[in-house]
Design an enzyme around this catalytic site. Structure first.
Site, mmCIF file in Angstrom:
data_model
loop_
_atom_site.group_PDB
_atom_site.id
_atom_site.type_symbol
_atom_site.label_atom_id
_atom_site.label_comp_id
_atom_site.label_asym_id
_atom_site.label_seq_id
_atom_site.Cartn_x
_atom_site.Cartn_y
_atom_site.Cartn_z
ATOM 1 N N ASN A 9 32.190 -15.851 -22.642
ATOM 2 C CA ASN A 9 32.474 -14.622 -23.392
ATOM 3 C C ASN A 9 31.281 -13.682 -23.233
ATOM 4 O OD1 ASN A 9 33.116 -12.577 -25.100
ATOM 5 N ND2 ASN A 9 33.046 -13.790 -26.987
ATOM 6 N N TRP A 10 31.420 -12.684 -22.387
ATOM 7 C CA TRP A 10 30.310 -11.776 -22.095
ATOM 8 C C TRP A 10 30.150 -10.686 -23.146
ATOM 9 C CZ3 TRP A 10 31.043 -10.873 -16.058
ATOM 10 C CH2 TRP A 10 30.660 -12.037 -15.402
ATOM 11 N N LYS A 11 31.055 -10.635 -24.096
ATOM 12 C CA LYS A 11 30.968 -9.678 -25.207
ATOM 13 C C LYS A 11 30.716 -8.262 -24.669
ATOM 14 C CE LYS A 11 29.591 -13.456 -28.213
ATOM 15 N NZ LYS A 11 28.736 -13.934 -29.312
ATOM 16 N N HIS A 91 37.892 -13.330 -32.892
ATOM 17 C CA HIS A 91 36.472 -13.734 -32.809
ATOM 18 C C HIS A 91 35.759 -13.298 -34.094
ATOM 19 C CE1 HIS A 91 32.309 -13.975 -31.529
ATOM 20 N NE2 HIS A 91 32.716 -14.759 -30.571
ATOM 21 N N GLU A 93 33.026 -12.018 -34.646
ATOM 22 C CA GLU A 93 32.383 -10.695 -34.599
ATOM 23 C C GLU A 93 33.410 -9.587 -34.833
ATOM 24 O OE1 GLU A 93 28.965 -12.402 -31.583
ATOM 25 O OE2 GLU A 93 30.640 -11.239 -30.789
ATOM 26 N N GLU A 159 34.152 -21.949 -33.775
ATOM 27 C CA GLU A 159 32.823 -21.348 -33.626
ATOM 28 C C GLU A 159 32.251 -21.103 -35.021
ATOM 29 O OE1 GLU A 159 33.419 -17.744 -31.077
ATOM 30 O OE2 GLU A 159 32.276 -18.962 -29.683
ATOM 31 N N GLY A 165 24.951 -17.144 -31.667
ATOM 32 C CA GLY A 165 23.791 -16.303 -31.362
ATOM 33 C C GLY A 165 22.521 -16.707 -32.069
ATOM 34 N N SER A 201 25.956 -21.130 -29.717
ATOM 35 C CA SER A 201 24.661 -21.543 -29.164
ATOM 36 C C SER A 201 24.762 -22.703 -28.173
ATOM 37 C CB SER A 201 23.677 -21.871 -30.297
ATOM 38 O OG SER A 201 23.394 -20.694 -31.030
ATOM 39 N N GLY A 222 28.676 -17.895 -25.115
ATOM 40 C CA GLY A 222 28.263 -16.482 -25.171
ATOM 41 C C GLY A 222 27.041 -16.251 -24.303
ATOM 42 N N GLY A 223 25.897 -16.106 -24.934
ATOM 43 C CA GLY A 223 24.665 -15.716 -24.247
ATOM 44 C C GLY A 223 24.358 -16.511 -22.994
HETATM 45 O O1 LIG Z 1 30.429 -16.112 -29.830
HETATM 46 C C1 LIG Z 1 30.265 -16.975 -28.989
HETATM 47 C C2 LIG Z 1 31.232 -17.138 -27.880
HETATM 48 O O2 LIG Z 1 32.455 -16.483 -28.185
HETATM 49 C C3 LIG Z 1 29.046 -17.852 -28.968
HETATM 50 O O3 LIG Z 1 27.938 -17.042 -28.615
HETATM 51 P P1 LIG Z 1 26.549 -17.779 -28.267
HETATM 52 O O4 LIG Z 1 26.866 -18.810 -27.202
HETATM 53 O O5 LIG Z 1 25.658 -16.663 -27.754
HETATM 54 O O6 LIG Z 1 26.071 -18.407 -29.556
#
Ligand SMILES: O=C(CO)COP(=O)(O)O
Length: 240
Positions: A9-11, A91, A93, A159, A165, A201, A222-223
């Site tokens: 997920n590159w957001k 999600h 967020e 999640e 994050g 994470s 994510g990251g």
């Molecule tokens: O929100 C996420 C994937 O959708 C998780 O993000 P991180 O891997 O950066 O914690």
């Protein structure tokens, strides 16, 4: 055995040069791995990844509206046009920034299902829920309400909000317990077990701790997915 699913997920954390760099790195180093791999770029970059070796495309969100005068929205038809096989909905967020209710998430998931795009429904508890012992109750309610309109099995992504994050991933024990609770909540509703991914994470050091657990069917990253080599290491750790 169903291959584990790993989604990047590159957001909103990448630009076009980085997308191109990722693609070049990925295709130069892509080696066999057992996982099914999806990349969820910002919509504007979906075409940059069209036909990329070894990955399928996933949307990050979708409109609950029919195509029409909805400025800034992205319809399920548009994701379908780009060949997306899956689409994230709900999600945390988006639930927090846009006050997305479970009912809205359910409508978005249905839009995807109607076009044979597999919804990946994101659920997870807050730190306060976890500390008050309500995590399973809160997540079960999210799962049931978000899946309410579906006829076929989605993918669920567990999640925990406090792990996203933060660098503080859930322990495999917490993840396994929550995944088992989610599967128990859905039971035989869809006539087959629903795959449940872990996200929060994830990195190349801890990935295999999760995917070696039978009840964890993959990862939502994510990251750590923004770097091709790191993400490839995560994918290759799956199934090992
Ligand atoms: O929100 C996420 C994937 O959708 C998780 O993000 P991180 O891997 O950066 O914690």
């Amino acid at each position: 055995m169903i291959p584990k699913l790993v989604i990047a997920n590159w957001k909103m954390a990448i630009d076009r040069d980085s997308v191109r760099h990722f693609r070049n790195e990925w295709e130069a180093n892509q080696a066999f791995c057992e996982a099914k791999i999806l990349v969820a770029p910002p919509a504007i970059f979906l075409s940059d990844l069209d036909g990329m070796a070894g990955v399928a495309l996933c949307g990050q969100d979708v409109s609950a509206n029919e195509p029409g005068a909805h400025t800034g929205e992205l319809s399920a038809q548009m994701l379908n046009d780009f060949g997306c096989s899956h689409g994230l909905v709900g999600h945390s967020e988006r639930r927090s920034s846009w006050s997305e209710s479970d009912a809205l998430v359910a409508k978005k998931a249905l839009k995807l299902e109607l076009l044979q795009i597999c919804p990946v429904i994101c659920v997870g508890e807050s730190k306060a829920d976890r500390e008050s012992g309500r995590a399973e109750e809160v997540v079960a309610a999210q799962v049931l309400a978000s899946c309410a309109l579906l006829k076929s099995a989605p993918v669920i992504a567990y999640e925990p909000v406090w792990a996203i994050g933060s660098g503080e991933a859930a322990t495999p024990e917490i993840a396994e317990a929550m995944h088992a609770a989610i599967k128990a909540t859905l039971g035989e509703r869809f006539g087959k077990p629903v795959p449940v991914l872990y996200g929060g994470s994830v990195n190349e050091r801890n990935a295999s701790q999760f995917t070696s657990c039978d009840s964890i069917d993959g990862l939502l990253v994510g990251g750590a997915s923004l770097n091709a080599r790191t993400f490839l290491n995560i994918c290759q750790s799956v199934g090992s």
